[in-house]
Design an enzyme around this catalytic site. Structure first.
Site, PDB file in Angstrom:
ATOM      1  N   LYS A  76       0.842  -1.199   0.000  1.00 22.22           N
ATOM      2  CA  LYS A  76       0.000   0.000   0.000  1.00 22.22           C
ATOM      3  C   LYS A  76       0.877   1.249   0.000  1.00 22.22           C
ATOM      4  O   LYS A  76       1.897   1.285   0.683  1.00 22.22           O
ATOM      5  CB  LYS A  76      -0.875  -0.031   1.260  1.00 22.22           C
ATOM      6  CG  LYS A  76      -1.908   1.070   1.370  1.00 22.22           C
ATOM      7  CD  LYS A  76      -2.759   0.884   2.637  1.00 22.22           C
ATOM      8  CE  LYS A  76      -3.908   1.871   2.704  1.00 22.22           C
ATOM      9  NZ  LYS A  76      -4.761   1.649   3.902  1.00 22.22           N
ATOM     10  N   SER A 151      -9.798   1.444   2.918  1.00 24.60           N
ATOM     11  CA  SER A 151      -8.932   2.227   2.080  1.00 24.60           C
ATOM     12  C   SER A 151      -7.867   1.418   1.330  1.00 24.60           C
ATOM     13  O   SER A 151      -7.317   1.917   0.341  1.00 24.60           O
ATOM     14  CB  SER A 151      -8.225   3.287   2.921  1.00 24.60           C
ATOM     15  OG  SER A 151      -7.354   2.685   3.851  1.00 24.60           O
ATOM     16  N   SER A 175     -10.036  -0.823   7.097  1.00 24.81           N
ATOM     17  CA  SER A 175      -9.388  -0.647   5.794  1.00 24.81           C
ATOM     18  C   SER A 175      -8.592  -1.843   5.265  1.00 24.81           C
ATOM     19  O   SER A 175      -8.159  -1.825   4.114  1.00 24.81           O
ATOM     20  CB  SER A 175      -8.463   0.569   5.834  1.00 24.81           C
ATOM     21  OG  SER A 175      -9.214   1.741   5.764  1.00 24.81           O
TER      22      SER A 175
END
Lengths: 485, 95
Positions: A76, A151, A175
């Site tokens: 990420k 997310s 997330s």
């Protein structure tokens, strides 16, 4: 030759170890997959040349005793990576090149893996659909109109599409677990303090926690083992002995007590979510676990509490983006204050601005007691609900999300309806507990759904074991057609 | 309670974010719906509850007061939008 990427991480590691595949072949295969999957928009940055160099180095001098020998990994874009651009999905960091490496990624590299690229995410991890990213929506491989969750949406999409053998995300209110659930993959939010937060772009510091996203439970154990551990540089890091989660993985869950909380329901929840929960209960019961009805009475207050605590912490954390020391600077302001205001207005997207304003307001003079202090008190009650229940049970089983992946654009005009997506995941962050989302089935449209296992603090091994037993008996298979290539 | 446009402009000032006049209307609507949602907490009596300040069962560690880093000026300045040899440069503050 069969597809070398369409496998579990564990199997890929085995193939590297038995020299069925070299690190270079593996890396090239992922690069090929990534290049043909641009439609998914899962990557913000790729580091192919660097990855191929590392793969070559590994193949010339392999060390097969490592946990992740010669394994390329995309992560990420919230983890700072030395000399590789780190954007946090924001325009305000569109030119930020860290001169340091986050502890968690450093741990991964020390175990033999290397960086393949940086994955798209909601801006500053604020979102549940990856629609707040400055770098555009990410598409869910499950369907071309579907969000991948957020997310960590680039992470879930890349994993499900075989663009990385495993990945890591961060979870402040769901997330990791919600995108895992939306893509039919496994996601774990560890106990607060198990994985270092050093070098991760901060959102809400008392809630943020990094964790693995993988195809199987075994993979999840391998990744957790690789990334976790005490870190002096994080003042909230827990100093404890490192555990061998993958080696100690057991599928015997006989006699374990599983709590079923009556509050984990919402109005208009699709019937499939309920049916899946029933199926989950039955599987665990058949494996010899004992189901116990429990109550977590303050569950409905978790989201409102979260929407005070998280924005308050975010407004403080994001005060650092001022256009002076790094990141984007507007050339509009005529004095210092105006430069700050223009920089932040142009650099942040709408959702981030909304949350900074909420946070600034709830912390502002005259409102602190009514909002922030109140939320800290309710947070205590939410934690106490869990503490009380865990005196008589080993783990809790709930649905991961109240629905499967929704359509792009479906919830962007109504922030509260977007927030409600995290209703089952947020309480765990407020209480600092570990929780695992496991793929368990599909809804009427064939979209994946997950179940969540919540454990006591530092009881990751136990929820992984339950997940491992569940996975073997659930019969879920993630059938994703590669429509994008 | 409800937030009006003036209040929102004031909070934006505190947060150092300039808000486009055209967007104040929709921002007011969104923030009010979020605050309506948040204010469910007022149903709960929390008079006797201690606020939770840390979820960890540990206190902050102390460490020796020793320098462990430093001499990285160039690394620190590397990402600056505008710098002048050894300083960050900002718009003029004093005449």
């Amino acid at each position: 030759m069969a597809d070398i990427t369409n496998q579990s991480l564990n199997k890929i590691i085995e193939n590297v170890k038995t020299k069925k595949v070299s690190s270079t072949e593996l890396t090239k295969a992922y690069i090929k997959n990534i290049e043909s999957a641009k439609k998914l928009n899962a990557f913000v940055t790729t580091t192919f040349d660097q990855a191929l160099d590392k793969a070559k180095q590994f193949d010339n001098k392999p060390n097969f005793d490592q946990l992740l020998p010669g394994i390329p990994l995309a992560v990420k874009d919230l983890f700072c990576t030395e000399n590789t651009k780190t954007t946090a999905g924001s325009n305000i960091l569109n030119n930020f090149i860290p001169s340091y490496e986050s502890t968690v990624t450093k741990n991964l590299w020390n175990n033999g893996s290397f960086l393949l690229g940086k994955l798209n995410c909601d801006e500053f991890a604020m979102g549940s659909s990856n629609e707040t990213s400055h770098y555009g929506n990410v598409i869910n491989p499950v369907g071309d109109q579907l969000v991948p969750g957020g997310s960590s949406g680039g992470s879930s999409s890349a994993l499900a599409a075989d663009l990385t053998p495993a990945t890591i995300g961060t979870d402040t209110g769901g997330s990791i677990r919600q995108p895992a659930s939306f893509t039919g993959t496994v996601g774990l939010k560890p106990t607060y303090g198990l994985c270092s937060r050093w070098g991760i772009v901060a959102f809400a510091s008392s809630l943020d926690q990094a964790g693995p996203m993988t195809k199987t439970i075994k993979d999840c154990a391998i990744m957790l083992e690789s990334m976790s551990g005490f870190d002096e540089k994080d003042s909230t890091s827990i100093n404890k002995k490192k555990e061998q989660y993958s080696k100690n993985l057991k599928d015997n869950i006989k006699g374990l007590k599983i709590g079923i909380p009556k509050e984990y329901r919402v109005d208009n929840m699709p019937i499939e979510v309920d049916e899946l929960w029933e199926k989950g209960k039955k599987i665990l019961k058949d494996l010899g676990a004992q189901l116990i009805d429990i109550s977590l009475p303050h569950t409905k207050y978790a989201l409102p509490t979260y929407y005070i605590v998280a924005p308050a912490e975010a407004s403080s954390n994001l005060a650092r983006y001022d256009g002076v020391r790094y990141g984007y600077r507007s050339n509009q302001g005529k004095d210092l204050i105006e430069m700050y205001e223009k920089t932040r207005s142009e650099g942040f997207g709408d959702e981030v601005k909304r949350r900074i304003l909420i946070g600034t307001y709830v912390l502002s003079s005259g409102y602190y007691d009514a909002y922030y202090l109140k939320a800290q008190k309710v947070r205590q009650l939410i934690k106490k609900d869990f503490d009380d229940s865990f005196k008589k049970i080993d783990a809790i089983l709930t649905p991961s999300t109240p629905s499967s992946a929704f359509k792009i654009g479906e919830k962007t005009n109504d922030p509260v309806s977007m927030y409600l997506n995290d209703i089952f995941t947020v309480p765990v962050n407020l209480a600092g507990l570990p929780a695992l989302s496991i793929p368990a089935g599909v809804d009427k449209q064939g979209h994946p759904l997950g179940l969540q296992l919540i454990g006591k603090a530092l009881d990751e091994q136990k929820i992984l074991n339950i997940g491992y037993a569940f996975e073997k008996n659930c019969g879920f298979k993630n059938e994703i057609k590669k429509w994008w290539s | 309670m409800s937030l009006d446009k003036e209040k929102i402009k004031h909070v934006a000032k505190l947060a150092r974010i300039s808000v486009d006049e055209a967007k104040v209307e929709s921002l007011t609507k969104d923030l009010n719906s979020i605050f309506k949602f948040i204010e469910q907490l007022n149903e709960l009596n929390t008079d006797k509850v201690e606020p939770l300040t840390s979820i960890l069962n540990q206190s902050l560690r102390s460490r020796k007061d020793e320098i462990s880093d430093g001499k990285i000026r160039d690394k620190i300045l590397k990402n600056s939008p505008k710098e002048n040899e050894e300083f960050f440069v900002v718009p003029k503050v004093v005449e």
